[in-house]
Design an enzyme around this catalytic site. Structure first.
Site, PDB file in Angstrom:
ATOM      1  CG  ASP A 107       7.276  -0.107   6.651  1.00  0.00           C
ATOM      2  OD1 ASP A 107       7.992  -0.447   7.606  1.00  0.00           O
ATOM      3  OD2 ASP A 107       7.618   0.747   5.813  1.00  0.00           O
ATOM      4  CG  HIS A 111       8.568  -4.958   9.346  1.00  0.00           C
ATOM      5  ND1 HIS A 111       7.784  -4.102  10.087  1.00  0.00           N
ATOM      6  CD2 HIS A 111       8.772  -4.322   8.135  1.00  0.00           C
ATOM      7  CE1 HIS A 111       7.516  -3.015   9.381  1.00  0.00           C
ATOM      8  NE2 HIS A 111       8.102  -3.133   8.196  1.00  0.00           N
TER       9      HIS A 111
END
Length: 287
Positions: free
Chosen positions: A97, A267
């Site tokens: 991320d 994610h």
């Protein structure tokens, strides 16, 4: 331990032996996101898991009109210095991320310092902004929300920080639940995310993403600059990076030799698919 680098205090945990491997986390987490695989990686590497500025237990740089302290260029230089202080002039690098954005900027700005790099469930910043449409905007609404001028987003988040934190974590998993996160990790996240200064810092991270980070990416693309080191892109088959047809094709525009692999998760690869993430990283960094 806390390490002084370029005037900032960076919290990190160091363990293991072998070639150095720097692990960088994303939003809204800290170095703890690696806890399911860090000990296994430490059997093969000297692992340095650190908190980004403003996150976890690292110091909080002041906000500014140009958001420079939170640009990925500034953070990349910061972590190059951190590794130098720890005695590592060249190292492996994995970033999830926001940490992945620091990682690829480091590869562009400091290519002589990184041997191999993996980015987890991201596309480059300017690719996200340039591809925004109705559906993608709904999926990454937080990019626009968190990038609003201070103190608007932080005031709203501070009204109920744990609810916002847990909603964000839950909504980005494949199962839309908190099951993949250990209670200890959630407790740690709750503690630092309720600090108003750190909420503001994480918003400033996204303001930098909409400003200097985009401009730096665009300058790199327009000048034809490429990532020359080996790059492994990992993404969840239900993650954010799958908002485009082929994440690997996007990365090969930046790094012609990039490799890529989809993992069965959302994610949060290190926590939703720890075995698959560990295997992919070990294989890539052991070559």
């Amino acid at each position: 331990m806390t390490v002084e680098a370029n005037g900032e205090r960076l919290f990190c945990r160091v363990g293991g032996s072998g070639p150095p491997l720097l692990l960088l986390h994303g939003y809204p987490q800290s170095h703890v996101c690696w806890h399911k695989i860090a000990l296994r990686l430490a059997e093969h590497f000297t692992v340095v898991a650190t908190d980004l500025p403003g996150y976890g237990r690292s110091s909080v740089p002041p906000l500014s009109a140009d958001h420079a302290a939170y640009s990925k260029r500034s953070m990349a230089a910061l972590f190059v210095e951190l590794m130098h202080v720890l005695g590592h002039e060249r190292f492996f690098l994995a970033g999830h991320d926001r940490g992945g954005r620091v990682a690829y900027r480091m590869a562009l700005d400091h290519p002589d310092r990184i041997q191999r790099m993996s980015v987890l469930d991201i596309l480059p910043t300017c690719d996200y902004w340039d591809r925004l449409d109705r559906l993608f905007g709904l999926k990454i609404y937080h990019w626009m929300f968190l990038a609003q001028p201070a103190p608007f987003p932080e005031k709203l988040i501070s009204a109920s920080p744990v609810r916002f934190l847990f909603h964000t974590l839950r909504s980005w998993t494949a199962e839309k639940s908190l099951k993949c996160f250990s209670e200890e990790a959630l407790k740690h996240n709750r503690a630092w995310f309720c600090d108003p200064d750190r909420i503001s810092a994480t918003c400033e991270d996204y303001r930098a993403g909409a400003g200097p980070d985009y401009e730096h990416d665009r300058q790199s693309l327009d000048s034809g600059q490429k990532i020359e080191i080996p790059l492994l892109a990992l993404w969840g088959d239900k993650g954010i990076a799958t908002s485009v047809d082929s994440p690997l094709d996007v990365w090969r525009n930046w790094c012609p030799g990039a490799e890529g692999l989809s993992l069965p998760c959302g994610h949060f690869l290190p926590e939703e698919a720890p075995d698959e993430t560990f295997d992919a990283l070990l294989d890539f960094f052991s070559r």
